[in-house]
Design a protein around this motif. Structure first.
Motif, PDB file in Angstrom:
ATOM      1  N   TRP A  13     -13.459  -4.638  54.398  1.00 25.10           N
ATOM      2  CA  TRP A  13     -14.111  -5.848  53.732  1.00 25.10           C
ATOM      3  C   TRP A  13     -13.218  -7.048  53.901  1.00 25.10           C
ATOM      4  CZ3 TRP A  13     -12.944  -8.829  49.524  1.00 25.10           C
ATOM      5  CH2 TRP A  13     -14.019  -9.685  49.165  1.00 25.10           C
ATOM      6  N   ARG A  14     -11.907  -7.011  53.819  1.00 22.20           N
ATOM      7  CA  ARG A  14     -11.209  -8.445  53.787  1.00 22.20           C
ATOM      8  C   ARG A  14     -11.174  -8.702  55.240  1.00 22.20           C
ATOM      9  NH1 ARG A  14      -8.229  -9.199  49.152  1.00 22.20           N
ATOM     10  NH2 ARG A  14      -8.262  -7.464  47.600  1.00 22.20           N
ATOM     11  N   ARG A  54     -14.902 -16.247  58.075  1.00 22.46           N
ATOM     12  CA  ARG A  54     -14.184 -17.641  57.810  1.00 22.46           C
ATOM     13  C   ARG A  54     -13.712 -18.142  59.200  1.00 22.46           C
ATOM     14  NH1 ARG A  54     -15.575 -19.861  53.248  1.00 22.46           N
ATOM     15  NH2 ARG A  54     -15.083 -18.639  51.369  1.00 22.46           N
ATOM     16  N   ALA A  55     -13.293 -17.278  60.036  1.00 17.50           N
ATOM     17  CA  ALA A  55     -13.046 -17.726  61.291  1.00 17.50           C
ATOM     18  C   ALA A  55     -13.863 -18.396  62.252  1.00 17.50           C
ATOM     19  CB  ALA A  55     -12.041 -16.489  62.100  1.00 17.50           C
ATOM     20  N   ARG A  56     -15.117 -17.736  61.867  1.00 19.53           N
ATOM     21  CA  ARG A  56     -16.031 -18.050  62.608  1.00 19.53           C
ATOM     22  C   ARG A  56     -16.920 -19.329  62.125  1.00 19.53           C
ATOM     23  NH1 ARG A  56     -17.396 -12.461  62.680  1.00 19.53           N
ATOM     24  NH2 ARG A  56     -18.778 -12.670  61.182  1.00 19.53           N
ATOM     25  N   LEU A  68     -19.828 -17.186  53.180  1.00 16.91           N
ATOM     26  CA  LEU A  68     -19.848 -16.046  52.620  1.00 16.91           C
ATOM     27  C   LEU A  68     -21.330 -16.080  51.662  1.00 16.91           C
ATOM     28  CD1 LEU A  68     -16.357 -15.733  51.060  1.00 16.91           C
ATOM     29  CD2 LEU A  68     -17.295 -14.961  53.381  1.00 16.91           C
ATOM     30  N   ALA A  69     -21.768 -14.703  51.606  1.00 10.29           N
ATOM     31  CA  ALA A  69     -23.159 -14.552  50.843  1.00 10.29           C
ATOM     32  C   ALA A  69     -23.065 -15.327  49.421  1.00 10.29           C
ATOM     33  CB  ALA A  69     -23.560 -13.394  50.681  1.00 10.29           C
ATOM     34  N   SER A  70     -21.987 -15.458  48.710  1.00 10.16           N
ATOM     35  CA  SER A  70     -22.107 -16.005  47.442  1.00 10.16           C
ATOM     36  C   SER A  70     -21.867 -17.701  47.638  1.00 10.16           C
ATOM     37  CB  SER A  70     -20.874 -15.737  46.735  1.00 10.16           C
ATOM     38  OG  SER A  70     -19.385 -15.996  47.491  1.00 10.16           O
TER      39      SER A  70
END
Length: 78
Positions: A21-22, A29-31, A35-37
């Motif tokens: 998951w991490r 983040r790198a792309r 995030l969904a949130s």
């Protein structure tokens, strides 16, 4: 190996899921993806279980009664 008996069942699987998951979050983040949130959404789930769009009054009016009743009773709105 004396360490292994002290580790509870499923601990390795839990660690692998967390690790994966991490890694997925780091890759997003790198792309440059959010995030969904972090993606705004007007969709809500009523305490009765129905998912509705809060920006559409026709869909949300009937659920306000449920939500307000749960808040009054001290229940959490999900």
């Amino acid at each position: 190996m004396k360490l292994l008996p002290a580790i509870r069942d499923g601990a390795f699987d839990e660690w692998r899921r967390d690790r994966d998951w991490r890694a997925e979050m780091r890759d997003k983040r790198a792309r440059g993806e959010k995030l969904a949130s972090e993606i705004p959404s007007s969709m809500m789930r009523c305490v009765c279980g129905v998912v509705f769009d809060s920006w559409k009054p026709d869909e949300s009016y009937q659920h306000r009664i449920h939500i307000y009743a749960a808040q009054t009773a001290g229940g959490a709105v999900r």
